[in-house]
Design a protein around this motif. Structure first.
Motif, PDB file in Angstrom:
ATOM      1  N   PHE A  21       0.779  -1.556  -0.170  1.00 17.60           N
ATOM      2  CA  PHE A  21      -0.242  -0.118  -0.384  1.00 17.60           C
ATOM      3  C   PHE A  21       1.172   1.475   0.444  1.00 17.60           C
ATOM      4  N   THR A  22       0.170   2.261  -0.139  1.00 13.76           N
ATOM      5  CA  THR A  22       0.817   3.848  -0.639  1.00 13.76           C
ATOM      6  C   THR A  22       0.479   4.508   0.219  1.00 13.76           C
ATOM      7  N   VAL A  23       0.726   5.248   0.735  1.00 16.55           N
ATOM      8  CA  VAL A  23       0.195   6.593   1.677  1.00 16.55           C
ATOM      9  C   VAL A  23       0.443   7.849   0.682  1.00 16.55           C
ATOM     10  N   THR A  24      -0.455   8.977   0.527  1.00 20.23           N
ATOM     11  CA  THR A  24       0.244   9.908  -0.072  1.00 20.23           C
ATOM     12  C   THR A  24      -1.125  11.321   0.371  1.00 20.23           C
ATOM     13  N   GLU A  25      -0.588  12.475  -0.275  1.00 16.22           N
ATOM     14  CA  GLU A  25      -1.300  13.871   0.708  1.00 16.22           C
ATOM     15  C   GLU A  25      -2.675  13.778   0.479  1.00 16.22           C
ATOM     16  N   SER A  26      -3.819  13.660   0.808  1.00 14.97           N
ATOM     17  CA  SER A  26      -4.972  14.518   0.352  1.00 14.97           C
ATOM     18  C   SER A  26      -5.768  15.906  -0.456  1.00 14.97           C
ATOM     19  N   THR A  28      -3.178  17.015  -1.862  1.00 15.25           N
ATOM     20  CA  THR A  28      -2.002  17.737  -3.146  1.00 15.25           C
ATOM     21  C   THR A  28      -1.325  16.168  -3.683  1.00 15.25           C
ATOM     22  N   GLY A  29      -1.904  14.704  -3.273  1.00 18.54           N
ATOM     23  CA  GLY A  29      -2.030  13.304  -3.624  1.00 18.54           C
ATOM     24  C   GLY A  29      -0.035  13.381  -4.108  1.00 18.54           C
ATOM     25  N   ASN A  30       0.756  14.096  -3.060  1.00 17.41           N
ATOM     26  CA  ASN A  30       1.590  14.256  -2.945  1.00 17.41           C
ATOM     27  C   ASN A  30       2.267  12.662  -2.287  1.00 17.41           C
ATOM     28  N   THR A  31       3.223  12.302  -2.889  1.00 17.51           N
ATOM     29  CA  THR A  31       3.732  10.657  -2.343  1.00 17.51           C
ATOM     30  C   THR A  31       4.194  10.793   0.063  1.00 17.51           C
ATOM     31  N   VAL A  32       3.868  10.037  -0.167  1.00 17.89           N
ATOM     32  CA  VAL A  32       3.920  10.339   2.078  1.00 17.89           C
ATOM     33  C   VAL A  32       5.430   9.612   1.812  1.00 17.89           C
ATOM     34  N   THR A  33       6.582  10.843   2.609  1.00 19.26           N
ATOM     35  CA  THR A  33       8.166   9.996   2.825  1.00 19.26           C
ATOM     36  C   THR A  33       7.973   8.801   4.308  1.00 19.26           C
ATOM     37  N   GLU A  50     -11.151  21.495  15.266  1.00 21.43           N
ATOM     38  CA  GLU A  50     -11.347  20.521  15.794  1.00 21.43           C
ATOM     39  C   GLU A  50      -9.788  20.752  15.001  1.00 21.43           C
ATOM     40  N   LEU A  51      -8.317  20.721  14.491  1.00 20.17           N
ATOM     41  CA  LEU A  51      -7.597  20.687  13.829  1.00 20.17           C
ATOM     42  C   LEU A  51      -7.312  18.683  13.503  1.00 20.17           C
ATOM     43  N   VAL A  52      -7.356  18.931  11.661  1.00 15.30           N
ATOM     44  CA  VAL A  52      -7.255  17.279  11.488  1.00 15.30           C
ATOM     45  C   VAL A  52      -6.207  17.706   9.516  1.00 15.30           C
ATOM     46  N   ILE A  53      -6.038  16.899   9.502  1.00 13.45           N
ATOM     47  CA  ILE A  53      -4.959  16.780   8.506  1.00 13.45           C
ATOM     48  C   ILE A  53      -5.221  14.996   8.639  1.00 13.45           C
ATOM     49  N   GLU A  54      -5.631  14.895   6.239  1.00 13.87           N
ATOM     50  CA  GLU A  54      -5.956  14.192   6.114  1.00 13.87           C
ATOM     51  C   GLU A  54      -4.666  13.410   4.625  1.00 13.87           C
ATOM     52  N   PHE A  55      -5.169  12.557   4.722  1.00 11.76           N
ATOM     53  CA  PHE A  55      -4.155  11.414   3.735  1.00 11.76           C
ATOM     54  C   PHE A  55      -5.661  10.223   3.557  1.00 11.76           C
ATOM     55  N   ARG A  56      -4.693   9.428   2.328  1.00 13.86           N
ATOM     56  CA  ARG A  56      -5.349   8.508   0.879  1.00 13.86           C
ATOM     57  C   ARG A  56      -4.681   7.021   1.407  1.00 13.86           C
ATOM     58  N   VAL A  57      -4.779   6.485   1.581  1.00 13.36           N
ATOM     59  CA  VAL A  57      -4.232   5.048   1.721  1.00 13.36           C
ATOM     60  C   VAL A  57      -4.408   4.287   0.266  1.00 13.36           C
ATOM     61  N   PRO A  96     -12.327  -3.009   8.731  1.00 13.11           N
ATOM     62  CA  PRO A  96     -12.248  -4.611   8.706  1.00 13.11           C
ATOM     63  C   PRO A  96     -11.551  -4.774   7.070  1.00 13.11           C
ATOM     64  N   PRO A  97     -11.723  -5.983   6.361  1.00 16.85           N
ATOM     65  CA  PRO A  97     -11.340  -5.736   4.788  1.00 16.85           C
ATOM     66  C   PRO A  97     -11.542  -4.575   4.244  1.00 16.85           C
ATOM     67  N   VAL A  98     -10.498  -4.375   3.504  1.00 13.83           N
ATOM     68  CA  VAL A  98     -10.892  -3.284   2.670  1.00 13.83           C
ATOM     69  C   VAL A  98     -10.276  -3.030   0.809  1.00 13.83           C
ATOM     70  N   MET A  99     -10.860  -3.132  -0.141  1.00 16.56           N
ATOM     71  CA  MET A  99     -10.362  -3.547  -1.394  1.00 16.56           C
ATOM     72  C   MET A  99      -9.888  -2.006  -1.441  1.00 16.56           C
ATOM     73  N   LEU A 100      -8.834  -1.767  -1.752  1.00 17.23           N
ATOM     74  CA  LEU A 100      -8.353  -0.159  -1.750  1.00 17.23           C
ATOM     75  C   LEU A 100      -7.651  -0.255  -4.008  1.00 17.23           C
ATOM     76  N   TYR A 101      -7.562   0.898  -4.310  1.00 16.33           N
ATOM     77  CA  TYR A 101      -7.122   0.607  -5.592  1.00 16.33           C
ATOM     78  C   TYR A 101      -6.857   2.323  -5.468  1.00 16.33           C
ATOM     79  N   GLU A 102      -5.560   1.642  -6.635  1.00 11.40           N
ATOM     80  CA  GLU A 102      -4.343   3.086  -6.870  1.00 11.40           C
ATOM     81  C   GLU A 102      -5.326   4.214  -6.872  1.00 11.40           C
ATOM     82  N   ASN A 103      -6.512   3.943  -7.914  1.00  8.46           N
ATOM     83  CA  ASN A 103      -6.793   5.778  -8.026  1.00  8.46           C
ATOM     84  C   ASN A 103      -7.603   6.128  -7.492  1.00  8.46           C
ATOM     85  N   GLN A 104      -7.761   4.890  -6.584  1.00  5.04           N
ATOM     86  CA  GLN A 104      -9.096   5.453  -5.354  1.00  5.04           C
ATOM     87  C   GLN A 104      -8.665   5.862  -4.349  1.00  5.04           C
TER      88      GLN A 104
END
Length: 243
Positions: A21-26, A28-33, A50-57, A96-104
Motif C-alpha cells: 500500500f502507499t500513502v499520499t496527501e489528500s 496535493t496527491g503527493n506521496t508521503v515519505t 478540530e484540527l484535522v489532517i487527511e491522507f489517502r492509502v 474491516p478488510p477493504v479493497m483499496l485501488y490505486e486511483n481511488q
C-alpha cells in the motif's frame, strides 16, 4: 548458501508485503515519505474547533488497515483520534478488510480537539501514527504530526466588546472598564493628567473581567486613560472626574 538464500527471500517477501500500500496527501496527491512530520495549526474557529489532517492509502489488493496512535506528549483538556471511514477514539483502530485501488483508495485522517482551545494556545501536542496492514504488523508506515492551536495576535482593541470605554462618565470615586481578550496578554490601564504625567496604573487580571479603579484621590478635571497591552499602547481616550 541455502540459508543465505532463504534469509534474502524472507526479507524480500516482507518488503513486498510492507509495500503493498502507499500513502499520499489528500489535498496535493503527493506521496508521503515514511517517517515524515507534518504540522497542523489552527485557531479553533472551524466547525467543532478540530484540527484535522487527511491522507489517502491505496493498494492493489484487499488489506486490513491498522491505525495506531502514540501520544508523545499530552496537552490537558484535549483529545485526539484517528479515522478510517469512521472516527473512533481508541489508541488502536483496525478496519474491516477493504479493497483499496490505486486511483481511488481509502481516506483516513487524524483529529485533535480541545475542550476550550483558548486555554491551550501555543501548546504543541506531538503524535506518532503507525499505519500498517494487519498481516504485516512489524512494518508500520510512520507519520508524525504536531498539533497546535495558535492565535495571530490581531485584535480590535477599539471594539467595545474587547475593551469598553470608561464608565460612568464623568467618574466620581470609581471608574470601570470591561474587557474580554481573545488570548492571554499582559494588559494594564494607565491614567494621565493633562500634563501627560501618569497618576494611576492598574493591571487587568485574566483574559476577561471588569476593572474598577479607585480615582477618589484625584482632583476634579480632565484626564486621559490608555490601554497598554504587552507594553504597547493600544487605545487612549478622555476621562472626566467630577465629584
Amino acid at each position: 548458501m541455502k540459508k543465505l538464500f532463504f534469509t534474502l527471500a524472507l526479507v524480500l517477501s516482507v518488503m513486498v508485503l510492507s509495500a503493498q500500500f502507499t500513502v499520499t496527501e489528500s489535498d496535493t496527491g503527493n506521496t508521503v515519505t515514511n517517517g515524515a512530520t507534518y504540522e497542523v495549526f489552527g485557531d479553533g474557529s472551524a466547525a467543532y474547533g478540530e484540527l484535522v489532517i487527511e491522507f489517502r492509502v491505496t493498494a492493489f489488493e484487499p488489506v486490513r488497515m491498522v491505525g495506531e496512535k502514540i501520544e508523545n506528549n499530552v496537552v490537558p483538556g484535549t483529545s485526539n483520534y484517528i479515522c478510517f471511514g469512521q472516527c473512533l477514539s481508541p489508541s488502536v483502530y483496525v478496519t474491516p478488510p477493504v479493497m483499496l485501488y490505486e486511483n481511488q483508495g481509502e481516506m483516513f485522517s487524524m483529529h485533535y480537539v480541545a475542550d476550550d482551545y483558548m486555554t491551550v494556545l501555543n501548546q504543541e501536542q506531538s503524535m506518532t501514527y503507525h499505519i500498517y496492514d494487519a498481516n504485516v504488523p512489524g512494518s508500520p508506515f510512520v507519520i508524525n504530526v504536531i498539533f497546535k492551536y495558535t492565535y495571530d495576535g490581531t485584535e480590535d482593541y477599539d471594539s467595545a466588546e474587547v475593551f469598553s470605554n470608561a464608565y460612568p462618565m464623568p467618574a466620581c470615586d470609581v471608574v470601570n472598564f470591561d474587557y474580554n481578550f481573545a488570548s492571554s496578554v499582559d494588559a494594564e490601564v494607565a491614567i494621565y493628567n493633562m500634563m501627560g504625567q501618569e497618576v494611576l496604573r492598574n493591571e487587568l487580571n485574566g483574559m476577561s473581567g471588569k476593572a474598577s479603579i479607585n480615582v477618589s484621590d484625584l482632583a476634579d478635571g480632565i484626564y486621559f486613560y490608555s490601554l497598554i497591552v504587552n507594553g504597547k499602547t493600544e487605545k487612549s481616550s478622555k476621562l472626566i472626574i467630577r465629584k
